[in-house]
Design a protein around this motif. Sequence first.
Motif, PDB file in Angstrom:
ATOM      1  N   PRO A  64      10.183  36.578  41.553  1.00 10.98           N
ATOM      2  CA  PRO A  64      10.803  36.657  42.887  1.00 10.98           C
ATOM      3  C   PRO A  64      11.929  35.645  43.061  1.00 10.98           C
ATOM      4  CG  PRO A  64       8.438  36.901  43.087  1.00 10.98           C
ATOM      5  CD  PRO A  64       8.716  36.560  41.631  1.00 10.98           C
ATOM      6  N   LYS A  65      11.746  34.439  42.529  1.00 13.26           N
ATOM      7  CA  LYS A  65      12.790  33.406  42.575  1.00 13.26           C
ATOM      8  C   LYS A  65      14.046  33.875  41.823  1.00 13.26           C
ATOM      9  CE  LYS A  65      13.471  28.644  40.812  1.00 13.26           C
ATOM     10  NZ  LYS A  65      12.786  27.512  40.169  1.00 13.26           N
ATOM     11  N   GLY A  66      13.852  34.468  40.653  1.00 15.04           N
ATOM     12  CA  GLY A  66      14.967  34.978  39.856  1.00 15.04           C
ATOM     13  C   GLY A  66      15.644  36.169  40.506  1.00 15.04           C
ATOM     14  N   MET A  67      14.858  37.051  41.113  1.00 17.69           N
ATOM     15  CA  MET A  67      15.419  38.213  41.813  1.00 17.69           C
ATOM     16  C   MET A  67      16.279  37.761  42.984  1.00 17.69           C
ATOM     17  SD  MET A  67      14.668  41.160  40.475  1.00 17.69           S
ATOM     18  CE  MET A  67      14.784  42.352  41.789  1.00 17.69           C
ATOM     19  N   LYS A  68      15.778  36.797  43.748  1.00 15.80           N
ATOM     20  CA  LYS A  68      16.515  36.308  44.918  1.00 15.80           C
ATOM     21  C   LYS A  68      17.846  35.701  44.489  1.00 15.80           C
ATOM     22  CE  LYS A  68      16.105  33.138  48.826  1.00 15.80           C
ATOM     23  NZ  LYS A  68      15.283  32.133  49.491  1.00 15.80           N
ATOM     24  N   LEU A  69      17.806  34.849  43.455  1.00 15.89           N
ATOM     25  CA  LEU A  69      19.030  34.222  42.979  1.00 15.89           C
ATOM     26  C   LEU A  69      19.955  35.267  42.349  1.00 15.89           C
ATOM     27  CD1 LEU A  69      20.805  31.774  42.563  1.00 15.89           C
ATOM     28  CD2 LEU A  69      19.550  31.307  40.430  1.00 15.89           C
ATOM     29  N   GLY A  70      19.408  36.180  41.571  1.00 14.11           N
ATOM     30  CA  GLY A  70      20.222  37.225  40.944  1.00 14.11           C
ATOM     31  C   GLY A  70      20.983  38.041  41.969  1.00 14.11           C
ATOM     32  N   LYS A  71      20.316  38.448  43.030  1.00 14.46           N
ATOM     33  CA  LYS A  71      20.972  39.212  44.085  1.00 14.46           C
ATOM     34  C   LYS A  71      22.070  38.382  44.737  1.00 14.46           C
ATOM     35  CE  LYS A  71      20.299  41.852  48.338  1.00 14.46           C
ATOM     36  NZ  LYS A  71      21.733  41.964  48.423  1.00 14.46           N
ATOM     37  N   ARG A  72      21.777  37.125  44.999  1.00 17.26           N
ATOM     38  CA  ARG A  72      22.758  36.250  45.640  1.00 17.26           C
ATOM     39  C   ARG A  72      23.992  36.057  44.745  1.00 17.26           C
ATOM     40  NH1 ARG A  72      21.742  30.376  48.419  1.00 17.26           N
ATOM     41  NH2 ARG A  72      23.393  30.618  49.946  1.00 17.26           N
ATOM     42  N   LEU A  73      23.782  35.937  43.443  1.00 14.95           N
ATOM     43  CA  LEU A  73      24.885  35.769  42.505  1.00 14.95           C
ATOM     44  C   LEU A  73      25.743  37.032  42.425  1.00 14.95           C
ATOM     45  CD1 LEU A  73      22.972  33.878  39.677  1.00 14.95           C
ATOM     46  CD2 LEU A  73      24.624  32.894  41.301  1.00 14.95           C
ATOM     47  N   VAL A  74      25.098  38.187  42.388  1.00 15.31           N
ATOM     48  CA  VAL A  74      25.830  39.459  42.364  1.00 15.31           C
ATOM     49  C   VAL A  74      26.616  39.628  43.661  1.00 15.31           C
ATOM     50  CG1 VAL A  74      25.538  41.982  42.386  1.00 15.31           C
ATOM     51  CG2 VAL A  74      24.325  40.593  40.691  1.00 15.31           C
ATOM     52  N   ASP A  75      25.984  39.302  44.783  1.00 14.72           N
ATOM     53  CA  ASP A  75      26.674  39.394  46.082  1.00 14.72           C
ATOM     54  C   ASP A  75      27.863  38.437  46.134  1.00 14.72           C
ATOM     55  OD1 ASP A  75      24.816  41.297  46.852  1.00 14.72           O
ATOM     56  OD2 ASP A  75      23.714  39.945  48.190  1.00 14.72           O
ATOM     57  N   ARG A  76      27.692  37.224  45.591  1.00 14.30           N
ATOM     58  CA  ARG A  76      28.787  36.250  45.561  1.00 14.30           C
ATOM     59  C   ARG A  76      29.974  36.806  44.779  1.00 14.30           C
ATOM     60  NH1 ARG A  76      27.816  30.726  42.348  1.00 14.30           N
ATOM     61  NH2 ARG A  76      27.867  32.175  40.617  1.00 14.30           N
ATOM     62  N   HIS A  77      29.684  37.378  43.626  1.00 13.50           N
ATOM     63  CA  HIS A  77      30.720  37.943  42.782  1.00 13.50           C
ATOM     64  C   HIS A  77      31.461  39.057  43.526  1.00 13.50           C
ATOM     65  CE1 HIS A  77      32.308  38.530  38.628  1.00 13.50           C
ATOM     66  NE2 HIS A  77      32.639  39.694  39.159  1.00 13.50           N
ATOM     67  N   SER A  78      30.727  39.953  44.139  1.00 11.34           N
ATOM     68  CA  SER A  78      31.326  41.070  44.879  1.00 11.34           C
ATOM     69  C   SER A  78      32.168  40.574  46.044  1.00 11.34           C
ATOM     70  CB  SER A  78      30.239  42.011  45.402  1.00 11.34           C
ATOM     71  OG  SER A  78      29.542  42.588  44.341  1.00 11.34           O
ATOM     72  N   LEU A  79      31.664  39.578  46.733  1.00 14.68           N
ATOM     73  CA  LEU A  79      32.366  39.013  47.880  1.00 14.68           C
ATOM     74  C   LEU A  79      33.711  38.413  47.457  1.00 14.68           C
ATOM     75  CD1 LEU A  79      31.700  38.331  50.971  1.00 14.68           C
ATOM     76  CD2 LEU A  79      31.252  36.050  50.114  1.00 14.68           C
ATOM     77  N   LEU A  80      33.706  37.668  46.360  1.00 15.83           N
ATOM     78  CA  LEU A  80      34.943  37.065  45.879  1.00 15.83           C
ATOM     79  C   LEU A  80      35.934  38.131  45.408  1.00 15.83           C
ATOM     80  CD1 LEU A  80      33.473  33.958  44.052  1.00 15.83           C
ATOM     81  CD2 LEU A  80      34.772  33.982  46.191  1.00 15.83           C
ATOM     82  N   GLU A  81      35.440  39.173  44.747  1.00 16.08           N
ATOM     83  CA  GLU A  81      36.315  40.280  44.349  1.00 16.08           C
ATOM     84  C   GLU A  81      36.946  40.918  45.584  1.00 16.08           C
ATOM     85  OE1 GLU A  81      34.253  43.178  41.995  1.00 16.08           O
ATOM     86  OE2 GLU A  81      34.405  41.974  40.162  1.00 16.08           O
ATOM     87  N   LYS A  82      36.131  41.149  46.594  1.00 16.14           N
ATOM     88  CA  LYS A  82      36.611  41.768  47.830  1.00 16.14           C
ATOM     89  C   LYS A  82      37.691  40.908  48.485  1.00 16.14           C
ATOM     90  CE  LYS A  82      34.635  44.136  51.754  1.00 16.14           C
ATOM     91  NZ  LYS A  82      33.392  44.438  52.464  1.00 16.14           N
ATOM     92  N   MET A  83      37.463  39.615  48.561  1.00 12.20           N
ATOM     93  CA  MET A  83      38.434  38.724  49.173  1.00 12.20           C
ATOM     94  C   MET A  83      39.766  38.786  48.421  1.00 12.20           C
ATOM     95  SD  MET A  83      38.655  34.592  49.564  1.00 12.20           S
ATOM     96  CE  MET A  83      38.902  34.444  47.811  1.00 12.20           C
ATOM     97  N   LEU A  84      39.702  38.713  47.099  1.00  7.43           N
ATOM     98  CA  LEU A  84      40.934  38.738  46.316  1.00  7.43           C
ATOM     99  C   LEU A  84      41.685  40.058  46.486  1.00  7.43           C
ATOM    100  CD1 LEU A  84      39.842  36.847  43.073  1.00  7.43           C
ATOM    101  CD2 LEU A  84      41.077  35.954  45.045  1.00  7.43           C
ATOM    102  N   ARG A  85      40.955  41.168  46.580  1.00  2.62           N
ATOM    103  CA  ARG A  85      41.600  42.458  46.843  1.00  2.62           C
ATOM    104  C   ARG A  85      42.266  42.458  48.215  1.00  2.62           C
ATOM    105  NH1 ARG A  85      37.044  44.508  44.296  1.00  2.62           N
ATOM    106  NH2 ARG A  85      37.661  45.214  42.240  1.00  2.62           N
ATOM    107  N   LEU A  86      41.552  41.960  49.217  1.00  2.00           N
ATOM    108  CA  LEU A  86      42.089  41.943  50.580  1.00  2.00           C
ATOM    109  C   LEU A  86      43.368  41.119  50.698  1.00  2.00           C
ATOM    110  CD1 LEU A  86      38.913  41.633  52.848  1.00  2.00           C
ATOM    111  CD2 LEU A  86      40.589  43.485  52.872  1.00  2.00           C
ATOM    112  N   ILE A  87      43.458  40.040  49.942  1.00  2.00           N
ATOM    113  CA  ILE A  87      44.650  39.194  50.049  1.00  2.00           C
ATOM    114  C   ILE A  87      45.741  39.618  49.064  1.00  2.00           C
ATOM    115  CG2 ILE A  87      43.379  37.250  51.035  1.00  2.00           C
ATOM    116  CD1 ILE A  87      43.562  35.858  48.283  1.00  2.00           C
ATOM    117  N   GLY A  88      45.487  40.712  48.325  1.00  2.00           N
ATOM    118  CA  GLY A  88      46.540  41.309  47.518  1.00  2.00           C
ATOM    119  C   GLY A  88      46.671  40.844  46.090  1.00  2.00           C
ATOM    120  N   VAL A  89      45.617  40.300  45.524  1.00  2.00           N
ATOM    121  CA  VAL A  89      45.662  39.894  44.114  1.00  2.00           C
ATOM    122  C   VAL A  89      45.657  41.163  43.252  1.00  2.00           C
ATOM    123  CG1 VAL A  89      44.423  38.684  42.271  1.00  2.00           C
ATOM    124  CG2 VAL A  89      44.527  37.698  44.573  1.00  2.00           C
ATOM    125  N   ASP A  90      46.493  41.173  42.215  1.00  2.00           N
ATOM    126  CA  ASP A  90      46.562  42.327  41.324  1.00  2.00           C
ATOM    127  C   ASP A  90      45.193  42.612  40.708  1.00  2.00           C
ATOM    128  OD1 ASP A  90      49.274  42.607  41.779  1.00  2.00           O
ATOM    129  OD2 ASP A  90      49.853  41.466  39.995  1.00  2.00           O
TER     130      ASP A  90
END
Length: 139
Positions: A64-90
């Motif tokens: 459960p500890k690994g699942m919680k962290l894994g989800k948070r890490l995947v969400d972090r990655h997606s969030l950063l990708e989304k931000m970079l797309r929104l601000i116009g990074v190639d």
Amino acid sequence: MPTPSMEDHIEQIYLLIDQKGYARVSDIAEALSVLPSSVTKMVQKLDKDDYLVYERYRGLSLTPKGMKLGKRLVDRHSLLEKMLRLIGVDEELIYNDVEGIEHHLSWTSIDRIADLIHVLEQNPDIIQKLENVRNHQAE
């Protein structure tokens, strides 16, 4: 606190389990472009630190500890990708940029980036203004 390498392994294990239903050392090694022996050592460490359960020749599963962290890490990655797309990074730069910054931001900074994304999505005029600035600079 997990190291960046530990985070990369947990994130990849989480993704593999989510996509395939299981994660094997060979799959993790291929996804991370590292040797299977390196993955085995890391998996043993993650097992010791209670992020996963590893049985040699039988596979592994996240706790459960690994699942919680894994989800948070995947969400972090997606969030950063989304931000970079929104601000116009190639698009071709986004993955490497995220890989370069994701381990260097605090969770508080990640939360503030989530707030920023929310504001940008609610105010498309701001995104248009950013695009106008980029276009003006390119001239």
